[in-house]
Write an enzyme that holds these catalytic residues in place. Sequence first.
Site, PDB file in Angstrom:
ATOM      1  N   ASP A 121       3.209  -3.748   8.319  1.00  0.00           N
ATOM      2  CA  ASP A 121       1.974  -2.995   8.105  1.00  0.00           C
ATOM      3  C   ASP A 121       0.824  -3.948   8.399  1.00  0.00           C
ATOM      4  O   ASP A 121       0.495  -4.810   7.587  1.00  0.00           O
ATOM      5  CB  ASP A 121       1.951  -2.507   6.654  1.00  0.00           C
ATOM      6  CG  ASP A 121       0.596  -1.940   6.245  1.00  0.00           C
ATOM      7  OD1 ASP A 121      -0.344  -1.966   7.057  1.00  0.00           O
ATOM      8  OD2 ASP A 121       0.496  -1.472   5.092  1.00  0.00           O
ATOM      9  N   LYS A 178     -10.411   0.145  10.629  1.00  0.00           N
ATOM     10  CA  LYS A 178     -10.621  -1.098   9.869  1.00  0.00           C
ATOM     11  C   LYS A 178     -10.957  -2.256  10.804  1.00  0.00           C
ATOM     12  O   LYS A 178     -11.189  -3.381  10.368  1.00  0.00           O
ATOM     13  CB  LYS A 178      -9.359  -1.444   9.074  1.00  0.00           C
ATOM     14  CG  LYS A 178      -9.018  -0.409   8.003  1.00  0.00           C
ATOM     15  CD  LYS A 178      -7.890  -0.891   7.119  1.00  0.00           C
ATOM     16  CE  LYS A 178      -7.198   0.236   6.391  1.00  0.00           C
ATOM     17  NZ  LYS A 178      -7.856   0.655   5.142  1.00  0.00           N
ATOM     18  N   HIS A 224       0.869  -1.182   0.000  1.00  0.00           N
ATOM     19  CA  HIS A 224       0.000   0.000   0.000  1.00  0.00           C
ATOM     20  C   HIS A 224       0.908   1.234   0.000  1.00  0.00           C
ATOM     21  O   HIS A 224       1.985   1.207   0.575  1.00  0.00           O
ATOM     22  CB  HIS A 224      -0.845  -0.054   1.281  1.00  0.00           C
ATOM     23  CG  HIS A 224      -1.915   0.975   1.383  1.00  0.00           C
ATOM     24  ND1 HIS A 224      -1.668   2.272   1.748  1.00  0.00           N
ATOM     25  CD2 HIS A 224      -3.261   0.895   1.183  1.00  0.00           C
ATOM     26  CE1 HIS A 224      -2.814   2.943   1.782  1.00  0.00           C
ATOM     27  NE2 HIS A 224      -3.792   2.129   1.441  1.00  0.00           N
ATOM     28  N   CYS A 268      -4.768   2.385  -3.639  1.00  0.00           N
ATOM     29  CA  CYS A 268      -3.523   2.940  -3.087  1.00  0.00           C
ATOM     30  C   CYS A 268      -2.365   1.975  -3.266  1.00  0.00           C
ATOM     31  O   CYS A 268      -1.519   1.822  -2.379  1.00  0.00           O
ATOM     32  CB  CYS A 268      -3.677   3.286  -1.612  1.00  0.00           C
ATOM     33  SG  CYS A 268      -4.768   4.669  -1.352  1.00  0.00           S
ATOM     34  N   GLN A 275      -4.315  -4.680   7.334  1.00  0.00           N
ATOM     35  CA  GLN A 275      -5.293  -5.639   6.810  1.00  0.00           C
ATOM     36  C   GLN A 275      -5.280  -6.973   7.549  1.00  0.00           C
ATOM     37  O   GLN A 275      -6.106  -7.835   7.259  1.00  0.00           O
ATOM     38  CB  GLN A 275      -5.045  -5.880   5.313  1.00  0.00           C
ATOM     39  CG  GLN A 275      -5.287  -4.663   4.428  1.00  0.00           C
ATOM     40  CD  GLN A 275      -6.750  -4.226   4.379  1.00  0.00           C
ATOM     41  OE1 GLN A 275      -7.651  -4.985   4.734  1.00  0.00           O
ATOM     42  NE2 GLN A 275      -6.982  -2.993   3.966  1.00  0.00           N
TER      43      GLN A 275
END
Lengths: 157, 157, 412, 412
Positions: free
Chosen positions: D200, D226, D123, D366, D203
């Site tokens: 990261d 999220k 991303h 993104c 997700q």
Amino acid sequence: MALSKLENLYRQMILEHATHPHHHGSLKKADQDIELRNPTCGDVLTLQVELKDGKVADIAFSGSGCTISQASASMMTDEVVGKTPEQIGKMVVAFSEMVTGNESDDVDELLGDAAILAGVAQFPARIKCATLAWKAIYQAVKADDKKSTVGFLRHDE
Amino acid sequence: MALSKLENLYRQMILEHATHPHHHGSLKKADQDIELRNPTCGDVLTLQVELKDGKVADIAFSGSGCTISQASASMMTDEVVGKTPEQIGKMVVAFSEMVTGNESDDVDELLGDAAILAGVAQFPARIKCATLAWKAIYQAVKADDKKSTVGFLRHDE
Amino acid sequence: MGKKMNSYAEDFPILKQKVNDEQLVYLDNAATAQKPRAVIEAITDYYYHDNANVHRGVHTLAERATKDFEDVRSKVAHFINAPSKDEVIYTKGTTEGLNWVAASYGQTHVKAGDEIVISYMEHHSNLVPWQQLAHRTGAKLKYISLQPDGQLDMSSVRQEITDKTAIVALAHASNVLGVVNPLAEISRIAHEHGAIMVADGAQSTPHMKIDVQELGVDFFAFSGHKLMAPTGIGILWGKSELLDEMPPLEFGGEMIDWVQLQETTFKKAPWKFEGGTQNIAGVVGLGAAIDYLEKIGMDNVQKQERAVVQAVLPELQQIEGLTIYGPQDAQKRTGVISFNLDNLHPHDVATALDMEGVAIRAGHHCAQPLMEYLNVPATARASFYLYNTIEDGQRLVEAIKATKEFFKNGTI
Amino acid sequence: MGKKMNSYAEDFPILKQKVNDEQLVYLDNAATAQKPRAVIEAITDYYYHDNANVHRGVHTLAERATKDFEDVRSKVAHFINAPSKDEVIYTKGTTEGLNWVAASYGQTHVKAGDEIVISYMEHHSNLVPWQQLAHRTGAKLKYISLQPDGQLDMSSVRQEITDKTAIVALAHASNVLGVVNPLAEISRIAHEHGAIMVADGAQSTPHMKIDVQELGVDFFAFSGHKLMAPTGIGILWGKSELLDEMPPLEFGGEMIDWVQLQETTFKKAPWKFEGGTQNIAGVVGLGAAIDYLEKIGMDNVQKQERAVVQAVLPELQQIEGLTIYGPQDAQKRTGVISFNLDNLHPHDVATALDMEGVAIRAGHHCAQPLMEYLNVPATARASFYLYNTIEDGQRLVEAIKATKEFFKNGTI
Ligand SMILES: Cc1ncc(COP(=O)(O)O)c(C=O)c1O
Ligand SMILES: Cc1ncc(COP(=O)(O)O)c(C=O)c1O
């Protein structure tokens, strides 16, 4: 009136210690010299400790702070003279537990007059004021101790 | 079924323009060469314009994009040939107003076939697709214009 | 003036509670404001009906959220009379806004030997970013002094701002002294010397009509949470010419125009500064707070607060042993009143007042250099907002008197 | 498995609405998640009862707010199995967390000639900060390639990570390809070469049990929004040894220890990174979201999503002309499914699906370098969360078929 509840915090003995603190001043010869701050309220505490034969031989504090922090410092200095670092460590833990509401049975024995500060537990915003001096003596006698197990010593707030 | 509403957006003429776009390709000799992107959806539009006697003499576009942006580009190129920058400015304003729901009486006259894109106003997320080509022609013919008065041209989203 | 001056308190459900068995009087508004029902409901409405990520979406919820998000930008522009909504940047709060100016504009425009001018009354958020910028660039940080009543000393202003000055950064209103600084005049002086003017609007924006153009400033930062809006949202406004020159600081998300493996181009301001998913519900809440305040009218907000201060200040002034910092004339003050009582530590005073249900703050108020300047370790601070009444002020006065009585047998 | 597999949807009031006259099916969860009633009510409760600024206050509300604020820090530490709550830093979101690592740790530890290794699936928020850091420091940015099915190519991992590597930064789970990267193994490789490992977690954290110690990473960032929590709040976790070395980035407010006119000392981590008033209500909401998820159990969350994907994926695979990116085996996927339909532009597909009440996303997500790598201008993306059912998946399948039918007379 609601101020009557204040008496739980500001007991007579506490007010006396704050007005006429014991061991206030400085030492000529100190083995440990520590300055601690409570950034939230602007308190500064300077603590000097003289050690002899593995025990606290003399102690002095100075600085500015509220009634609770001054009284607590005064009482702490009374109680730790003649004690070993190990004993002091136990006292600090007991004090920390006491002011966060986990009073053990032997606080009177361990902490002497300072046990009167148990009332602070009902005033959570003031716990930091009460613990500043104990944090200082803990650091003074166990300066090599990296990760402390005493809850309030790790929380910098 | 709900897709029937889609016909307001994807009118037959729009699908035809998208499938067989007019003026698609490039010019040999261009006075203006502009690349615009719609970062939200990855669209890229390259527009080339040839000017003669103060009018658009020839025009070509290329790039990738959705049905709406391709059809809009194709229709735009049809309509601006032979027009002066001033006329084009007026068309761009009328188009911008039309797709944001403020259709004026003379859009058919001003925009010709492109007036069929009025349906985009009911699909706010697609306004940017429809306006990309118009934004490009506006910049191509008025490249010296600093602060535009056309709403969508100032909003970079 | 009737006794029940306003019914705004009705709009703030949190105020209807007892604290330590006493009806709450919330006088810690300079720290953070309470939220009217309309703001809280705007947030819940958003989450119950429209929640989606903005800008990127084609679907209906995303489009609704995006519209809300960008509409509030226009609302903010109108609220502070900014020339364009594109100059309105969403931040986490005043602190982030001021830091961004220092790290982006400052870092690229300030060089060794330049001067940065602030004042002794600054909040740490408008002090430390400049001090650290000075360290990084080799610039010099200079302080404007105060008059005895806490107002900026204008002769010091004229002396400290010189042709070497690159940035002047000042609070619009103090969070301790209750003064409002004459920014329009100081902006003129700064500009005469080729410096830019940065305003910390944290304590002014909630309480008076802001017109960034009239103030003549180049940057203006404020926080939503002090303005009845949610926590975690603030605004940095800047002149577009300056914003255009500034590099972005947080990369990723919608601030991007085009990303290639080794190169990236960025959007224009304001979006280039807004990396990552923003506090969308916070933005929606900020819009609702502005609506609430504008319906009342910022001039009326200010009048209402002034009326309370005018009633309370003389009574405070009559309490023996109470020192009030800042101007003694209610006309020259905002609703922030800092004080000390006898030789009691303000922490003890605040605890005593809390027992009476009166919530005030005690400490250095993130203004340690000001405390040194005033030569006090700390102060107590009561701060009023729209929903506070003269009765609230009365409660403060009574509680201070009771505290004095309680401690009369002396402490430190 | 019964038809009504779960009743979690009941907890999410927003899902009970019609969009374009059709019952909403929200499949844009990778962009942002919906909030359960419990989270929304935690926010309103906070504003209705406890709202105050934290840390600085003596009064009762401030103490309550401070306790809530710090308790959630412990909750987060437990949620990701961090060794200490002092390693848990509040941020605005993943983007801010990753940027802070790049700007603070990266800026002080990466030098010219060093290498930073990321992958083609990142991303922008885990790409541009490193790219810009590479520009600033003279380091080299390198990309790990992908296997044809979208999984990281482990031989490329071993090739790109060398003794010159200072930082490896990778998504734990992809927001496009639906793959989960084997971070534990890659952390070992990175550490063997003396590099640190940044994850990261945007997700992954919402969808599976996270154990930062098991992953062996040095930093881990994720976003609240999220994860069913409010917008404007996120977490950066980092190992305390590294946090201790890192300079703060935003100055002012509670991050300060002591401020003098020309010098400032800062608190320890995590507080030194938390400049200015934080998103307190956001923190409270994050705590409520974690409570909600932990009550269900993260393993059950994952199971539930996998069951839906297992039912839906084969049906999608049977639609002629539908290209699905990433692994074709449901066992190897998260609930993120990116696809393209015939030669329709994904934007057109998303609009058509929106007309059917099915909210998906279309665009580059993104991840423009990934789009280039896949050689597509954009993709459509459906992403599932706990509250989505097999029927929701069915609605997606039907809507795609209807879209295919609608456009069968051809467009571009
Ligand atoms: C993999 C990944 N990383 C980072 C981000 C950025 O998260 P945020 O926008 O919340 O900062 C996202 C979400 O958009 C993402 O999917
Ligand atoms: C004058 C002033 N400036 C800056 C700030 C910082 O605002 P925030 O904490 O919302 O970033 C405050 C509030 O504490 C303030 O009173």
